[in-house]
Enzyme design. Structure first.
Site, short mmCIF file in Angstrom:
data_model
loop_
_atom_site.label_atom_id
_atom_site.label_comp_id
_atom_site.label_asym_id
_atom_site.label_seq_id
_atom_site.Cartn_x
_atom_site.Cartn_y
_atom_site.Cartn_z
N CYS A 7 0.81 -1.22 0.00
CA CYS A 7 0.00 0.00 0.00
C CYS A 7 0.84 1.27 0.00
O CYS A 7 0.44 2.29 -0.55
CB CYS A 7 -0.97 -0.01 1.18
SG CYS A 7 -0.18 -0.08 2.80
N HIS A 14 -1.36 1.38 7.38
CA HIS A 14 -2.01 1.26 6.07
C HIS A 14 -2.07 2.63 5.42
O HIS A 14 -2.60 3.58 5.99
CB HIS A 14 -3.42 0.69 6.22
CG HIS A 14 -4.12 0.51 4.91
ND1 HIS A 14 -3.65 -0.33 3.93
CD2 HIS A 14 -5.25 1.08 4.40
CE1 HIS A 14 -4.45 -0.28 2.88
NE2 HIS A 14 -5.42 0.57 3.14
#
Length: 757
Positions: free
Chosen positions: A411, A672
């Protein structure tokens, strides 16, 4: 609803003259016995306000009588203003009165009207001293809106109804719109000549016909409630061409299609064969884990093949699909026998001949959620694709399976690449500059397999990013590039500096005159600073002030990382993104304006930096006249302003302002990364990207990337600072919390200098 109480209820329609603290919209009450004993000619009434035990004699002219039901509905609204508006707009109150459990409704959530069914009507908490409390509607979301809710029917550990996770919403009456005046399960059918089908004759997956009044519709059985004699039906497109969803219908209005001789082509065919023995013909490219699309009543649906074979009863080859959205009818079971496993409402069995390769992937062979290249695809053949234009963003970039597909801790890379290249060309020089021969494959992968497909098709499969990660690992830059999480600045530094040898866009000059080059600037702020709700502009100025730095020249691209300690600790709970960054005062050898009169400045006073008389923060430049006046003050008389230099040949007729534009923000929460991209000049031109927004399957599944509009951020960007500071992060609309509370890397570009880099 609560049992009828022995009280009479009123809403206050105007603030009484003698009670300025009482607001229009408050609810009050009086005991019925006391009401009947009052003086008939009195023009006041002794009422008790909710949350108060004291009588107030209020004039009758400001009181409007309510039924107990109306009072309960209105008490569910948070403010007196909302209650008064709800009372005056009596249509909503009247509509709410006819709703019962099973009613089909639309419920508002974050400005979006979602499809649902009423499962609960009642209080969320019991009153302590008042006779009644607010009444709410518990709604179970249906169809494509499943998963957009807030709970599973539980409120503060008390289960009020039962549904799947994030499929429940509790809402007051003004957030509810009935689809029908009566619930579909209790509509009056007019088909008196049709035989009623016993519930034991139905099975999950059966095709059925049901009736809403005299209207005939079609669907598939999803769930049976034998105790109540109700059937949950997933509807498709009815005979009038209208889209369906899900609805609960009384058993007496539901009939099997077979019993009504429904056209064979609309049934869900099954087949019986112990093994696959026939050729797949035109479907030869479809195999286990292939991504395919099928046409349903509401349009195309996308899914992954989880099972292939023959179902009991009929002769055709079938495919068991795990769909991307909740538009299926099972969880991988057919007539109580499990063939594969997937989340509820994601499973569907269809004829294999009805499946075709997912058109979103250009018809290439599907495996693990994306298609591999047998040769160069259309996007790969393109070597120069401009950034997506603002007017094309919604068409090209937004939706599920859009953006860059995440895989295995990627990510950080996905978000960085999407931010830099989707809608901006500021660093396109990376894609085309001459580089070392042994680094050309990496540049080619970045350009052909990632940037060009992203801009032309709006999607990059995870194998393309994994290819880049593998190349970086093979070049010896890191032994864990294909598996471990990295920081975005570590990845970008590797690409820009170590591999493609890009000239650093940032030139920093110390007070001693030394110029240093950099690809990023890490903001440092004194822990004793006075900032509470800072902007990026303020943080940059504070950092330059504390570090004794200036910009040696206007950068074409300025990438800022925010002050924080590790990935968890943040110095500020919220940071306001500065849409424009005025760097005029940060330039080492540029003309400056006097902060007092606006004329050409001659001196700078660093000791006036935090003086609130001029502004809350920022560098202070003065012309000679204003500097003399400012430093006559006893608090400033010992300051030592320094003279400013001017560019050679500068004419003081016009003092230009140098400004940079924000084009992307990377955010991080619990390791994230996601990103926001500002793709156009309009206030609402924002999109939000998450490379792992959803997941299909478990260990053998794949991530579903998503790009979506996020106009809600505009509300917070234009909100008064005091109101913004008071916002509770978890209660902020949509993804706005991510932008204001999780900002990590801010990307700016110069609209002028980028043309020459």
């Amino acid at each position: 609803m609560a049992p009828k109480s022995n009280n009479r209820y009123f809403i206050i329609t105007a603030t009484p003259a003698l009670y300025g603290f009482i607001r229009a919209g408050q609810i009050c009450y009086i005991n019925e016995d006391r009401y009947s004993q009052r003086k008939k000619k009195s023009d006041t009434l002794p009422v008790i306000l909710f949350n108060s035990a004291v009588d107030r004699d209020l004039p009758l002219e400001v009181l409007e009588l309510l039924t107990q039901q109306q009072a309960e509905f209105l008490l569910a609204l948070e403010t007196p203003k909302e209650r008064l508006e709800g009372f005056l707009l009596s249509e909503n109150l009247n509509q709410a009165k006819v709703l019962v459990q099973g009613s089909e409704v639309r419920v508002e959530q974050n400005g979006e009207w979602l499809k649902g069914v009423v499962r609960y009507i009642g209080r969320l908490k019991e009153p302590i001293s008042d006779p009644i409390a607010g009444v709410y509607f518990g709604v179970e979301l249906q169809g494509e809106d499943r998963g957009k809710g807030e709970n599973d029917g539980t409120y503060r550990l008390k289960t009020l109804f039962t549904c799947q996770k994030n499929c429940g919403i509790f809402a007051p009456f003004n957030k509810i719109i009935p689809v029908h005046t009566k619930p579909s399960g209790f509509s009056q059918a007019t088909q008196s000549g049709l035989p009623e089908t016993p519930i034991e004759k139905f099975s999950v997956g059966d095709r059925v016909v049901y009736f809403i009044g005299s209207e005939r519709r079609h669907g598939m059985v999803v769930e049976l409630d034998e105790e109540k004699g109700m059937v949950l039906i997933s509807t498709e497109r009815d005979e009038n061409g209208r889209d369906g969803g899900e609805t609960i219908v009384s058993l007496k209005y539901v009939f099997k299609e077979d019993d009504l001789n429904k056209d064979e082509t609309e049934r869900m065919d099954t087949s019986e064969s112990p093994e696959i023995t026939r050729s797949l013909g035109s479907n030869a490219d479809i195999s286990m884990n292939s991504m395919v699309e099928v046409n349903l009543g509401k349009g195309p649906a996308y899914g992954t093949v989880r099972w292939m074979g023959c179902l009991p009863g009929k002769p055709e080859l079938m495919a068991g699909l795990e769909l991307e959205d909740d538009c299926g009818v099972n969880d991988g079971t057919f007539k109580n026998h499990r063939f594969f496993t997937c989340p509820p409402k994601r499973g569907l069995f269809v004829k294999l001949t009805s499946c075709r390769p997912d058109a979103r992937f250009l018809g290439e062979k599907a495996s693990n959620g994306h298609f591999g290249h047998d040769g160069l695809g259309i996007s790969a053949m393109q070597d120069r694709v401009p950034p997506v234009r603002s007017e094309d963003v919604l068409k090209v970039l937004t939706g599920r399976m859009k953006g860059i597909q995440g895989h295995c801790n990627s990510c950080y890379m996905d978000s960085a690449l999407f931010s830099l290249f989707s809608c901006s060309s500021v660093l396109d020089c990376l894609l085309f500059k001459v580089t070392k021969q042994n680094e050309e494959p990496i540049q080619k992968t970045l350009r052909r397999d990632i940037v060009c497909p992203l801009r032309s098709e709006g999607f990059v499969a995870n194998r393309s990013v994994m290819k880049l990660r593998q190349q970086l690992q093979d070049r010896g830059h890191s032994p864990s590039y294909t598996t471990d999480e990295k920081d975005p600045e570590e990845f970008l530094t590797l690409i820009m500096q170590d591999i493609l040898s890009l000239e650093p866009p940032l030139k920093l000059q110390t007070f001693g005159g030394k110029v240093e080059s950099s690809y990023f600037y890490q903001i440092f702020v004194d822990y004793n600073n006075s900032l509470v709700l800072p902007t990026v502009q303020q943080l940059l100025e504070h950092s330059f002030y504390n570090s004794g730095l200036r910009l040696a020249e206007v950068p074409s691209c300025l990438i800022l990382t925010m002050p924080r300690s590790g990935k968890k600790f943040k110095m500020f709970s919220k940071i306001i993104p500065s849409l424009e960054l005025d760097i005029t005062a940060l330039l080492s050898n540029g003309p400056q304006q006097c902060v007092i009169c606006g004329q050409l400045a001659h001196v700078e006073c660093t000791e006036c930096f935090g003086d609130p008389v001029f502004s809350s923060t920022g560098f202070k430049h003065f012309c000679d006249t204003c500097s003399a006046q400012v430093h006559l003050h006893p608090c400033r008389q010992f300051h030592k302003p320094t003279a400013l230099g001017l560019p050679e040949g500068f004419l003081p007729a016009h003092i230009p302002r140098e400004k940079l534009e924000l084009f992307a923000v990377l955010c991080i929460e619990t390791s994230h990364y996601v990103s926001f991209v500002k793709h156009g000049p309009k206030a609402a031109d924002w999109i939000f990207f998450d490379s792992m927004a959803d997941r299909m399957g478990d260990q053998d599944g794949y991530n579903v990337p998503q790009v979506k509009e996020c106009p809600e951020v505009v509300r917070y960007l234009t909100m008064p600072l005091g109101e913004l500071a008071a916002q509770v992060p978890r209660e902020m609309e949509g993804v706005a919390k991510r932008l204001f509370c999780d900002g990590y890397m801010y990307m700016y570009r110069s609209p002028n200098m980028a043309l020459y880099r």
